[in-house]
Design an enzyme around this catalytic site. Structure first.
Site, PDB file in Angstrom:
ATOM      1  N   GLY A   1       2.619   0.243  -4.197  1.00 25.94           N
ATOM      2  CA  GLY A   1       4.136  -0.855  -4.653  1.00 25.94           C
ATOM      3  C   GLY A   1       5.044   0.650  -5.074  1.00 25.94           C
ATOM      4  O   GLY A   1       5.982  -0.677  -5.268  1.00 25.94           O
TER       5      GLY A   1
ATOM      6  N   VAL B   1       0.600  -0.998  -0.610  1.00 20.63           N
ATOM      7  CA  VAL B   1       0.005  -0.451  -0.074  1.00 20.63           C
ATOM      8  C   VAL B   1       0.965   1.401   0.066  1.00 20.63           C
ATOM      9  O   VAL B   1       0.918   2.297  -0.452  1.00 20.63           O
ATOM     10  CB  VAL B   1      -1.089  -0.458   0.955  1.00 20.63           C
ATOM     11  CG1 VAL B   1      -0.143  -0.048   2.146  1.00 20.63           C
ATOM     12  CG2 VAL B   1      -1.872   0.615   1.059  1.00 20.63           C
ATOM     13  N   TYR B   2       2.055   1.514   0.600  1.00 14.42           N
ATOM     14  CA  TYR B   2       2.586   2.286   0.272  1.00 14.42           C
ATOM     15  C   TYR B   2       3.168   2.659  -1.113  1.00 14.42           C
ATOM     16  O   TYR B   2       4.094   2.512  -1.773  1.00 14.42           O
ATOM     17  CB  TYR B   2       4.483   1.988   0.837  1.00 14.42           C
ATOM     18  CG  TYR B   2       4.672   1.738   2.654  1.00 14.42           C
ATOM     19  CD1 TYR B   2       3.650   2.027   2.824  1.00 14.42           C
ATOM     20  CD2 TYR B   2       5.571   1.372   2.799  1.00 14.42           C
ATOM     21  CE1 TYR B   2       3.079   1.656   4.408  1.00 14.42           C
ATOM     22  CE2 TYR B   2       5.908   1.207   4.454  1.00 14.42           C
ATOM     23  CZ  TYR B   2       4.626   1.057   4.764  1.00 14.42           C
ATOM     24  OH  TYR B   2       5.115   1.253   6.601  1.00 14.42           O
ATOM     25  N   SER B   3       2.627   4.007  -0.995  1.00  9.75           N
ATOM     26  CA  SER B   3       2.686   5.233  -2.986  1.00  9.75           C
ATOM     27  C   SER B   3       1.778   3.721  -3.275  1.00  9.75           C
ATOM     28  O   SER B   3       2.902   3.818  -4.915  1.00  9.75           O
ATOM     29  CB  SER B   3       3.593   5.136  -2.714  1.00  9.75           C
ATOM     30  OG  SER B   3       4.465   6.004  -2.067  1.00  9.75           O
TER      31      SER B   3
END
Length: 344
Positions: free
Chosen positions: A65, A61-63
């Site tokens: 992928g 979920v960070y940016s």
């Protein structure tokens, strides 16, 4: 660098690990964390490896992928030198299969993370949040399948309620599936809720903590104090609404104590805050993050020394709060307290 066993497993992890939420940062939350491109990320990874920091933590979920992609590029050619930890379960889109940890979603999410990271296995897969819509039996059976395939080596959770964590361990024991060995948790000098239930559970069940946001969402950097408001350029201006809350006077009381110990030791405020965590029970690794080389090198200075018993006690006194019911009487009343001595 000190290395510690991760829970009741054979995996050894460094006392400090590196969180890559700053890699490829986009959007109102992750963009404010940092925007390291592949070249800068590779430099930060170089510094970490030189210091013995071998565990790198990310999430799908960070940016959207991008963090996994940038991390994969930064470790290219040296996969055997690092441990990769990623998380899944939070929404990555609006579709019915874009959230949660159902069998279909979990298998698909792992395959997608492997592609973005450019690897054939994930050393530690963590479920980013509790998904009440997926039966625990389905979840644990799927983790067993992924571990059996070699695509995942160890499994853990993040931000989990204790009763569901215990339920998962019971199912693993009943069916002979791999047990969970890690819990990625929020824990800091201004956020000690972990200690009430999850710490004793982890101690009993062999589930160690990987600590996220050890500086209380950037509040314990030494830049904020009673007479020092949030400075210009701080990510708190854009992200405080996402942060675990803390009452202002409690924050300042803790900062006062940190600054006093920093003056005694010659260490920085962040180094004191991180070192305190490293001396707490069940903590296997503290995840540090950095937007630049200077921040990273300062955080790396939190290891190789220890706070004294007196300094630990002073910090404990500054941040002492009554735990919620049903733990309150075990602190306030002698008869209750005698039944459950603290871990420390």
């Amino acid at each position: 660098m000190e290395y510690r066993q991760l829970g009741a497993s054979g995996l050894r992890v460094p006392a400090l690990s590196f969180g890559t939420g700053t890699f490829g940062g986009t959007g109102p939350l992750f963009g404010a964390w940092g925007q390291s491109d592949a070249a800068e990320a590779r430099r930060l990874v170089d510094i970490c490896l030189d210091a013995g920091v071998t565990l790198f933590d990310t999430a799908d979920v960070y940016s959207n992928g991008a963090s996994e992609e940038v991390l994969g590029a930064a470790i290219k050619g040296r996969r055997d030198a690092v441990l990769l930890s990623t998380k899944t379960g939070l929404p990555t889109g609006d579709g019915p299969q874009d959230w949660g940890v159902s069998r279909a979603r979990l298998i698909g999410a792992v395959e997608a993370s492997l592609r973005r990271l450019g690897t054939d296995h994930i050393d530690l897969l963590q479920l980013h949040a509790f998904d009440a819509s997926t039966p625990a039996e389905e979840l644990m059976a799927t983790l067993d399948r992924l571990i059996g395939s070699g695509k995942v080596r160890y499994a853990g959770v993040s931000n989990y309620p204790g009763w569901q964590l215990m339920k998962a361990q019971g199912l693993a024991d009943r069916h002979g599936w791999p047990r969970l060995v890690a819990h990625q948790v929020y824990y800091s000098l201004i956020g000690r809720a972990y200690e009430a239930d999850l710490m004793p559970l982890g101690h009993d069940q062999g589930i160690d903590a990987l600590v996220w946001s050890p500086l209380g969402w950037g509040r314990l950097t030494g830049r904020i104090g009673r007479d020092r408001p949030i400075p210009a350029g701080s990510r708190l201006h854009d992200t405080e609404q996402f942060a675990p809350p803390v009452e202002a006077e409690h924050l300042y009381r803790v900062i006062d104590a940190l600054e006093a110990v920093a003056a005694e030791t010659g260490k920085s405020v962040p180094q004191i805050a991180i070192n305190w965590l490293l001396q707490r029970p069940t903590v296997a690794s503290v995840i540090i993050g950095a937007r630049n080389e200077a921040q990273l090198r300062d955080n790396l200075g939190a290891v190789g020394w220890s706070l004294t018993t007196e300094q630990m006690a002073a910090l404990d006194a500054a941040n002492a709060v009554l735990p919620p019911y049903p733990h309150t009487p075990y602190v306030q009343q002698e008869g209750f307290a005698r039944l459950n001595p603290p871990l420390v």
